[in-house]
Design an enzyme around this catalytic site. Structure first.
Site, PDB file in Angstrom:
ATOM      1  N   THR A  97      43.985  55.222  30.928  1.00  0.00           N
ATOM      2  CA  THR A  97      45.247  54.312  30.142  1.00  0.00           C
ATOM      3  C   THR A  97      46.491  55.153  30.077  1.00  0.00           C
ATOM      4  OG1 THR A  97      43.234  53.351  28.921  1.00  0.00           O
ATOM      5  CG2 THR A  97      45.525  53.341  28.164  1.00  0.00           C
ATOM      6  N   ALA A 174      26.016  52.826  36.540  1.00  0.00           N
ATOM      7  CA  ALA A 174      26.081  53.270  35.359  1.00  0.00           C
ATOM      8  C   ALA A 174      25.570  54.914  35.132  1.00  0.00           C
ATOM      9  CB  ALA A 174      25.241  52.697  34.051  1.00  0.00           C
ATOM     10  N   LYS A 226      35.132  43.040  37.755  1.00  0.00           N
ATOM     11  CA  LYS A 226      34.988  44.378  37.469  1.00  0.00           C
ATOM     12  C   LYS A 226      35.390  44.495  35.965  1.00  0.00           C
ATOM     13  CE  LYS A 226      33.804  48.429  37.025  1.00  0.00           C
ATOM     14  NZ  LYS A 226      32.532  49.061  36.664  1.00  0.00           N
ATOM     15  N   LEU A 227      36.583  44.136  35.659  1.00  0.00           N
ATOM     16  CA  LEU A 227      36.842  44.351  34.277  1.00  0.00           C
ATOM     17  C   LEU A 227      36.072  43.499  33.412  1.00  0.00           C
ATOM     18  CD1 LEU A 227      40.950  44.263  34.443  1.00  0.00           C
ATOM     19  CD2 LEU A 227      39.413  46.284  34.507  1.00  0.00           C
ATOM     20  N   ASN A 230      32.618  44.836  32.579  1.00  0.00           N
ATOM     21  CA  ASN A 230      32.735  45.746  31.488  1.00  0.00           C
ATOM     22  C   ASN A 230      32.837  45.354  30.320  1.00  0.00           C
ATOM     23  OD1 ASN A 230      31.688  47.869  33.320  1.00  0.00           O
ATOM     24  ND2 ASN A 230      33.651  48.891  33.261  1.00  0.00           N
ATOM     25  N   CYS A 282      34.953  54.255  30.573  1.00  0.00           N
ATOM     26  CA  CYS A 282      35.289  52.965  31.190  1.00  0.00           C
ATOM     27  C   CYS A 282      35.562  51.818  30.216  1.00  0.00           C
ATOM     28  CB  CYS A 282      34.646  52.582  32.599  1.00  0.00           C
ATOM     29  SG  CYS A 282      34.855  53.770  33.574  1.00  0.00           S
ATOM     30  N   LYS A 285      39.014  51.719  28.181  1.00  0.00           N
ATOM     31  CA  LYS A 285      39.869  51.772  28.979  1.00  0.00           C
ATOM     32  C   LYS A 285      40.188  50.350  29.729  1.00  0.00           C
ATOM     33  CE  LYS A 285      39.034  53.902  33.407  1.00  0.00           C
ATOM     34  NZ  LYS A 285      38.633  52.822  34.432  1.00  0.00           N
TER      35      LYS A 285
HETATM   36  P1  NAD Z   1      36.654  61.242  37.722  1.00  0.00           P
HETATM   37  O1  NAD Z   1      37.646  61.565  36.643  1.00  0.00           O
HETATM   38  O2  NAD Z   1      35.237  61.745  37.664  1.00  0.00           O
HETATM   39  O3  NAD Z   1      37.192  61.736  39.224  1.00  0.00           O
HETATM   40  C1  NAD Z   1      38.218  61.134  39.797  1.00  0.00           C
HETATM   41  C2  NAD Z   1      38.438  62.504  40.800  1.00  0.00           C
HETATM   42  O4  NAD Z   1      39.910  62.222  41.393  1.00  0.00           O
HETATM   43  C3  NAD Z   1      38.998  63.667  40.285  1.00  0.00           C
HETATM   44  O5  NAD Z   1      38.172  64.557  40.573  1.00  0.00           O
HETATM   45  C4  NAD Z   1      40.577  63.918  40.372  1.00  0.00           C
HETATM   46  O6  NAD Z   1      40.756  65.179  40.419  1.00  0.00           O
HETATM   47  C5  NAD Z   1      40.415  62.927  41.702  1.00  0.00           C
HETATM   48  N1  NAD Z   1      41.902  62.620  42.402  1.00  0.00           N
HETATM   49  C6  NAD Z   1      42.955  62.033  41.447  1.00  0.00           C
HETATM   50  N2  NAD Z   1      43.877  61.979  42.397  1.00  0.00           N
HETATM   51  C7  NAD Z   1      43.531  62.484  43.551  1.00  0.00           C
HETATM   52  C8  NAD Z   1      44.385  62.553  44.891  1.00  0.00           C
HETATM   53  N3  NAD Z   1      45.504  62.083  44.658  1.00  0.00           N
HETATM   54  N4  NAD Z   1      43.959  63.200  45.721  1.00  0.00           N
HETATM   55  C9  NAD Z   1      42.589  63.701  45.651  1.00  0.00           C
HETATM   56  N5  NAD Z   1      41.878  63.607  44.442  1.00  0.00           N
HETATM   57  C10 NAD Z   1      42.372  63.017  43.355  1.00  0.00           C
HETATM   58  O7  NAD Z   1      36.506  59.759  37.534  1.00  0.00           O
HETATM   59  P2  NAD Z   1      35.427  58.620  37.910  1.00  0.00           P
HETATM   60  O8  NAD Z   1      34.561  58.686  36.558  1.00  0.00           O
HETATM   61  O9  NAD Z   1      34.560  59.099  39.134  1.00  0.00           O
HETATM   62  O10 NAD Z   1      35.877  57.272  37.971  1.00  0.00           O
HETATM   63  C11 NAD Z   1      36.664  56.953  39.020  1.00  0.00           C
HETATM   64  C12 NAD Z   1      37.123  55.424  39.121  1.00  0.00           C
HETATM   65  O11 NAD Z   1      36.006  54.608  39.055  1.00  0.00           O
HETATM   66  C13 NAD Z   1      37.571  55.039  37.909  1.00  0.00           C
HETATM   67  O12 NAD Z   1      38.645  53.952  38.127  1.00  0.00           O
HETATM   68  C14 NAD Z   1      36.633  54.376  36.989  1.00  0.00           C
HETATM   69  O13 NAD Z   1      37.057  53.297  36.141  1.00  0.00           O
HETATM   70  C15 NAD Z   1      35.771  53.875  37.949  1.00  0.00           C
HETATM   71  N6  NAD Z   1      34.263  53.761  37.776  1.00  0.00           N
HETATM   72  C16 NAD Z   1      33.816  54.854  36.857  1.00  0.00           C
HETATM   73  C17 NAD Z   1      32.474  54.817  36.633  1.00  0.00           C
HETATM   74  C18 NAD Z   1      31.724  55.983  35.869  1.00  0.00           C
HETATM   75  O14 NAD Z   1      30.402  55.641  35.657  1.00  0.00           O
HETATM   76  N7  NAD Z   1      32.400  57.167  35.689  1.00  0.00           N
HETATM   77  C19 NAD Z   1      31.683  53.520  37.082  1.00  0.00           C
HETATM   78  C20 NAD Z   1      32.265  52.606  37.675  1.00  0.00           C
HETATM   79  C21 NAD Z   1      33.679  52.672  38.018  1.00  0.00           C
HETATM   80  C1  UGA Z   2      29.286  51.087  32.325  1.00  0.00           C
HETATM   81  C2  UGA Z   2      28.596  49.906  32.910  1.00  0.00           C
HETATM   82  O1  UGA Z   2      27.082  49.782  32.365  1.00  0.00           O
HETATM   83  C3  UGA Z   2      28.482  50.057  34.495  1.00  0.00           C
HETATM   84  O2  UGA Z   2      28.048  48.814  34.861  1.00  0.00           O
HETATM   85  C4  UGA Z   2      29.968  50.306  35.057  1.00  0.00           C
HETATM   86  O3  UGA Z   2      29.989  50.593  36.337  1.00  0.00           O
HETATM   87  C5  UGA Z   2      30.549  51.370  34.048  1.00  0.00           C
HETATM   88  O4  UGA Z   2      30.453  51.468  32.834  1.00  0.00           O
HETATM   89  C6  UGA Z   2      31.932  51.832  34.403  1.00  0.00           C
HETATM   90  O5  UGA Z   2      32.773  50.839  35.123  1.00  0.00           O
HETATM   91  O6  UGA Z   2      32.319  52.934  34.345  1.00  0.00           O
HETATM   92  P1  UGA Z   2      28.213  53.482  31.666  1.00  0.00           P
HETATM   93  O7  UGA Z   2      29.566  53.608  30.857  1.00  0.00           O
HETATM   94  O8  UGA Z   2      28.083  54.548  32.384  1.00  0.00           O
HETATM   95  O9  UGA Z   2      28.306  52.204  32.589  1.00  0.00           O
HETATM   96  O10 UGA Z   2      27.217  53.331  30.734  1.00  0.00           O
HETATM   97  P2  UGA Z   2      26.356  52.133  29.679  1.00  0.00           P
HETATM   98  O11 UGA Z   2      24.775  52.124  29.884  1.00  0.00           O
HETATM   99  O12 UGA Z   2      26.875  50.978  30.106  1.00  0.00           O
HETATM  100  O13 UGA Z   2      26.872  52.682  28.266  1.00  0.00           O
HETATM  101  C7  UGA Z   2      27.908  52.621  28.015  1.00  0.00           C
HETATM  102  C8  UGA Z   2      28.149  52.871  26.272  1.00  0.00           C
HETATM  103  O14 UGA Z   2      27.316  51.785  25.605  1.00  0.00           O
HETATM  104  C9  UGA Z   2      27.208  54.172  25.982  1.00  0.00           C
HETATM  105  O15 UGA Z   2      27.808  54.777  25.060  1.00  0.00           O
HETATM  106  C10 UGA Z   2      25.716  53.648  25.518  1.00  0.00           C
HETATM  107  O16 UGA Z   2      25.307  54.555  24.814  1.00  0.00           O
HETATM  108  C11 UGA Z   2      26.495  52.437  24.698  1.00  0.00           C
HETATM  109  N1  UGA Z   2      25.206  51.359  24.539  1.00  0.00           N
HETATM  110  C12 UGA Z   2      24.845  50.735  25.572  1.00  0.00           C
HETATM  111  C13 UGA Z   2      24.885  51.083  23.394  1.00  0.00           C
HETATM  112  O17 UGA Z   2      25.235  51.404  22.306  1.00  0.00           O
HETATM  113  N2  UGA Z   2      23.768  50.077  23.356  1.00  0.00           N
HETATM  114  C14 UGA Z   2      23.189  49.443  24.356  1.00  0.00           C
HETATM  115  O18 UGA Z   2      22.289  48.415  24.354  1.00  0.00           O
HETATM  116  C15 UGA Z   2      23.900  49.848  25.635  1.00  0.00           C
END
Ligand code: NAD
Ligand code: UGA
Length: 466
Positions: A97, A174, A226-227, A230, A282, A285
């Site tokens: 954000t 997740a 996607k938004l 979530n 996520c 944000k």
């Molecule tokens: P993260 O912070 O773990 O990883 C992102 C990486 O990108 C970092 O290591 C950073 O150093 C690198 N980076 C940034 N700018 C760069 C550049 N110009 N060149 C090379 N590397 C660069 O983030 P994340 O959790 O993997 O999330 C990434 C995206 O996926 C986000 O948009 C998030 O919303 C989405 N997403 C995350 C999850 C999740 O479970 N974490 C699940 C679904 C979607």
């Molecule tokens: C979530 C979504 O489940 C994924 O589909 C998505 O890709 C991801 O966000 C993302 O875009 O980052 P994640 O955040 O890894 O995945 O984990 P979740 O299992 O969704 O849990 C999120 C939070 O809700 C945790 O803090 C969990 O403890 C809480 N939660 C979940 C509850 O308190 N109760 C529930 O029944 C389920």
């Protein structure tokens, strides 16, 4: 060349880039997959022979890395060269954000997306498919396309062969179940308008995902889906948490209510577990992003609807901290509190937006001494979540090596993460170690209260005061 995808690059070696590319490499041995990142330490850890050092903890990940690394899966900081030799480039960078300027506190900060798109524009060769894997606001593909085309023209006006196709392919994994989610996705969503490019990505997923689970949409539907997914998941957590508070004052039991409600097929039983509020990088944000977009289009009612989901989530954390203070006679100074669990959910070392952070802050404000135990979160990572604590105050915040070390001499134990091992705690041992009167606050409803009844411990369970 399109149709002949051989080399894949993923920019961003984080929680999404690392595991998702590891699975593609595993399922498509004919592809060379290289994950690049600016962060040298992170890349070193992905390459370390000691697999305990992998930057991401996910069940099943180590085994894939062991199988594929050095075969067809590589981790590198040589971003420009890897881009030049890739046919398909995933953007998997962070999209936090915005903290300053227009839309601060709500809008997505697209600086990492923008800088990686510029790098792609400069270094890509020939026809390249650029895939948005990061979660981004609706219409970002337009921005990426714009950057790719305009920067390409300026930087390399002689290279007329550079052609870009932008697709949206949001990730639904997740944390904690990332590998099984990637192996058996509920769906794979591909948004785009170029059939050939869509087919290339479709072909990759077809190696292990049944065709009926791969859906294609226009690019904006894909980004908005996607938004929305979530936001809906987070909304369910806030809904059940609101009812947990009502259970506590009425004598209803939240587990019973959750079960009874979830058995209606139209509602379903998933995401109805009460807890200290949702964390993770996520949900918050992405909802903020939805709020920003709604306001941008003049839909203030839509914005306030989603805002209430976030407000309820913060309120749940504040009210848990208040209950702990109240039960401990309204005073936490000279009291020790053992915190069990610091990651935002079980089976991950991720602490981003973990409810434990705000609850611990509130308890520290009240003067408590806090001893945190988490099976996978390092001491350094815990300290990093409290950057503003003066070092003398940090003395009040320590990490411990076991449940029993956290219990030793403490007045209260607070369970904040649903780690499996917290279900098998020896409560009579804990009872012997704690100072009386001793309280257990089970904020995940994972304790068998009959075990506690055999001890002198006082138990408070979220949404269950009967
Ligand atoms: P993260 O912070 O773990 O990883 C992102 C990486 O990108 C970092 O290591 C950073 O150093 C690198 N980076 C940034 N700018 C760069 C550049 N110009 N060149 C090379 N590397 C660069 O983030 P994340 O959790 O993997 O999330 C990434 C995206 O996926 C986000 O948009 C998030 O919303 C989405 N997403 C995350 C999850 C999740 O479970 N974490 C699940 C679904 C979607
Ligand atoms: C979530 C979504 O489940 C994924 O589909 C998505 O890709 C991801 O966000 C993302 O875009 O980052 P994640 O955040 O890894 O995945 O984990 P979740 O299992 O969704 O849990 C999120 C939070 O809700 C945790 O803090 C969990 O403890 C809480 N939660 C979940 C509850 O308190 N109760 C529930 O029944 C389920």
């Amino acid at each position: 060349m399109l149709n002949e995808i051989k080399n894949i690059c993923c920019i961003g070696a984080g929680y999404v880039g690392g595991p998702s590319m590891a699975v593609i490499a595993d399922k498509c041995p004919y592809l060379k997959v290289t994950v690049v990142d600016l962060d040298q330490t992170k890349i070193n850890n992905w390459n370390d022979s000691n697999l305990e050092k992998l930057p991401v903890y996910e069940p099943g990940l180590k085994e894939i890395i062991k199988r594929r690394r050095g075969e067809n899966l590589f981790f590198s900081t040589d971003i420009n060269n890897v881009i030049s030799s890739s046919d398909m480039i995933f953007l998997s960078v962070n999209t936090p954000t915005k903290t300053t300027g227009l839309g601060a506190g709500e809008a997505s900060d697209l600086k990492y997306i923008e800088s990686s798109a510029r790098q792609v524009a400069k270094h890509a060769r020939g026809e390249t498919i650029v895939v948005e894997k990061s979660t981004i606001p609706v219409k970002t593909a337009e921005t990426i396309q714009n950057i790719l085309v305009t920067s390409k023209n300026k930087l390399d006006s002689n290279d007329n062969n550079k052609i870009f196709y932008v697709l949206s392919n949001p990730e639904f994994l997740a944390e904690g179940t990332a590998i099984s989610d990637l192996y058996n996705p509920s769906r794979v969503l591909i948004g785009g308008d170029n059939e050939k490019a869509i087919n290339c990505l479709h072909k990759i997923y077809s190696n292990w995902v049944p065709p009926e689970k791969i859906i294609t949409t226009n690019i904006w539907s894909s980004e908005l889906s996607k938004l929305t997914a979530n936001a809906f998941l987070a909304q369910r957590v806030s809904s059940i948490n609101s009812i947990s508070a009502l259970c506590e004052v009425t004598g209803a039991n939240i587990s019973e209510v959750s079960k009874a409600v979830g058995m209606d097929n139209r509602i379903g039983k998933e995401f109805l577990k009460p807890g200290p509020g949702f964390g993770g990088s996520c949900f918050k944000k992405d909802i903020l992003n939805l709020i920003y977009i709604s306001k941008f289009y003049g839909l203030s009612e839509v914005a306030s609807y989603w805002k209430s989901v976030l407000e309820l989530n913060s309120w749940q954390q504040e009210r848990i901290a208040k209950i702990i203070v109240t039960k401990l006679f309204g005073n936490l100074s000279n009291k020790k509190i053992g915190i069990l669990g610091f990651s935002f959910k079980a089976n991950t070392n991720d602490t981003r937006e973990s409810p434990a952070i705000s609850i611990c802050k509130d308890l520290l404000e009240e003067g408590a001494n806090i001893l945190i135990f988490d099976p996978k979160v390092s001491e350094e990572k815990i300290y990093n979540e409290f950057p503003n604590l003066a070092s003398n105050k940090k003395l009040n915040l320590n990490s411990s090596k076991s449940v029993y070390e956290s219990a030793n001499g403490s007045d209260a134990i607070v369970i904040l993460t649903d780690w499996e091992e917290f279900k098998d705690i020896d409560w009579s041992k804990v009872d012997n170690l704690m100072r009386s009167p001793s309280w257990i606050f089970d904020c995940r409803n994972i304790i068998n209260n009959r075990e506690i009844e055999k001890t002198n411990l006082n138990l408070w369970q979220l949404g269950n005061n009967s």
